[in-house]
Design an enzyme around this catalytic site. Structure first.
Site, short mmCIF file in Angstrom:
data_model
loop_
_atom_site.label_atom_id
_atom_site.label_comp_id
_atom_site.label_asym_id
_atom_site.label_seq_id
_atom_site.Cartn_x
_atom_site.Cartn_y
_atom_site.Cartn_z
N LEU A 212 17.11 34.06 116.92
CA LEU A 212 16.17 34.81 118.17
C LEU A 212 15.64 34.14 119.23
O LEU A 212 15.07 32.92 118.66
CB LEU A 212 15.30 35.71 117.20
CG LEU A 212 15.63 36.71 116.44
CD1 LEU A 212 14.38 37.26 115.59
CD2 LEU A 212 16.37 37.89 117.12
N HIS A 213 16.15 34.24 120.20
CA HIS A 213 15.53 33.35 121.14
C HIS A 213 15.51 33.85 122.62
O HIS A 213 14.82 33.51 123.64
CB HIS A 213 16.20 32.06 121.47
CG HIS A 213 17.64 32.37 122.20
ND1 HIS A 213 18.79 32.73 121.63
CD2 HIS A 213 17.73 32.07 123.72
CE1 HIS A 213 19.73 33.13 122.59
NE2 HIS A 213 19.20 32.63 123.81
N ARG A 214 15.94 35.07 122.69
CA ARG A 214 15.53 36.27 124.16
C ARG A 214 14.47 36.18 124.43
O ARG A 214 13.44 36.68 123.44
CB ARG A 214 16.27 37.34 124.05
CG ARG A 214 17.72 37.49 123.86
CD ARG A 214 18.68 37.38 125.03
NE ARG A 214 20.00 36.70 124.74
CZ ARG A 214 20.57 35.60 125.34
NH1 ARG A 214 20.02 35.31 126.58
NH2 ARG A 214 21.69 35.38 125.11
#
Ligand code: UD1
Length: 355
Positions: free
Chosen positions: A200-202
């Site tokens: 997850l990085h958005r």
């Protein structure tokens, strides 16, 4: 023909590798590689160059992290100098990151033809910085290399002349196919049992405290049924540190970012992926591993219509429900899209050497 390739962040590296390799040794072609330095940690950059066999960049612009405007402006200022000095015949840009768009704008203003690898993808969500980068880059590009038919359709609707669009397939899959035999598991305990792999990085998922907390709660709950391996992007690492409530479950393994070969092995052997990455939606489709995407939309719709991808949005109940289906053997099955065959880089080289 002197070609400059511009890359900047992790997802660019697996795309440039097959294109450079395919152009190497083609008559009359010389290549230079520019790294903008958008990603700079060794485990976000250097390890990929080594594992993918990409030559050391000829030039590193060392722009580092900053706001969108500052980062974009710094890439433009520094890349303009390089372009004026190097005088390339063409510049190739990759994907949808700030480095892609910034260098495309520089080329367009200097009158240097710029070609876009991974053109035509649209999420139709302008809240994503990448969507703005895609739209601007495609507007300015001379040749547009698309991975799937939706890319061609989007570009035609936007008025791009058909003769500039070349559907060559998915360059990232070239790298995946080549390196799958060399994939090697990292030294993480418990990989012999079923596990979910999470990335997850958005900004939309990790920059908002409440959203991130809800996601982490769900992952902690899921980890009661299934081991969860979560290599953490530096952006997410910082946001998690700000939460001051580190998830505490022995079955939720928080991990530094991994190299390409290690992450590929983890994907290959995973029961499912939970992600908001673009590239992982495609890689899981090719590998046939179920993928639950924590986003409301995707610029890669073939991964849904043909592949193993399901959009979850931010509905954490749905995430648990779909994960449950996968665990009971009822996960989504898919097929591999056309031209995701390991030869996309060669097709780009064919186009470029025939103009
Ligand atoms: C960028 C891309 C995104 C891509 C992602 C892949 C844009 C707008 N975003 O997002 O499309 O999916 O890369 O990873 O171009 N940081 C480090 N070390 C690094 C790099 C970043 O610590 O090597 C930290 C910094 O605190 C930085 C933050 O991560 O502020 C975000 O980095 P940035 O490059 O701005 O965006 P990404 O989230 O990585």
């Amino acid at each position: 023909m002197k070609i400059i390739h511009v890359v900047g962040a992790r997802p660019n590296f697996m795309k440039v590798a097959p294109v450079m390799a395919a152009l190497e040794g083609r008559a009359g072609v010389s290549q230079r590689l520019v790294h903008t330095g958008q990603h700079y940690d060794a485990n976000m950059s250097e390890v990929f160059f080594r594992q993918l066999g990409i030559p050391t960049p000829d030039i590193n612009l060392e722009v580092g992290s900053s706001s969108h405007a500052v980062q974009t402006a710094q890439i433009m200022m520094r890349f303009e100098e390089v372009a004026l000095k190097e005088k390339p015949d063409r510049v190739l840009v990759y994907g949808d990151i700030n480095s892609t768009m910034a260098s495309a704008v520089v080329c367009a203003k200097l009158g240097i033809p710029v070609d876009h690898v991974e053109a035509g993808l649209r999420s139709f969500d302008r809240g994503m910085p990448e969507e703005i980068n895609r739209m601007i880059t495609d507007r300015l590009a001379d040749l547009l290399f698309t991975p799937s038919p939706d890319g061609d359709e989007n570009l035609l609707k936007e008025g791009v002349p058909a003769e500039r669009i070349h559907r060559i397939g998915n360059v990232m899959i070239d790298t995946l196919k080549r390196l799958l035999p060399k994939a090697e598991r990292p030294d993480i305990h418990g990989l012999d049992e079923p596990y979910a792999l999470v990335t997850l990085h958005r900004p939309s998922n990790v920059d908002d405290r409440e959203t991130l907390l809800r996601i982490m709660d769900t992952l902690t709950r899921l980890s009661e049924d299934l081991r969860i391996i979560f290599p953490i992007h530096p952006r997410t690492r910082k946001r998690l540190a700000d939460l001051d409530a580190t998830p505490d479950s022995p079955n939720l393994v928080l991990q530094e970012p991994l190299g390409y070969l290690q992450f590929l092995a983890l994907q290959r052997d995973a029961t499912l992926l939970i992600t908001d990455s673009g590239g992982i939606q495609e890689e899981t489709t090719w590998l046939g591993i179920p993928c639950l995407t924590v986003r409301e939309n995707t610029e890669r719709p073939v991964t849904i219509t043909q592949g193993t991808n399901i959009l979850i949005g931010t509905d954490m109940d749905l995430l648990e429900q779909e994960a449950g289906k996968i665990l009971t053997g009822n996960g989504k099955k898919g097929t591999i899209p056309d031209l995701w065959d390991g030869r996309a880089g060669e097709r780009i080289a064919d186009v470029l050497t025939s103009i």
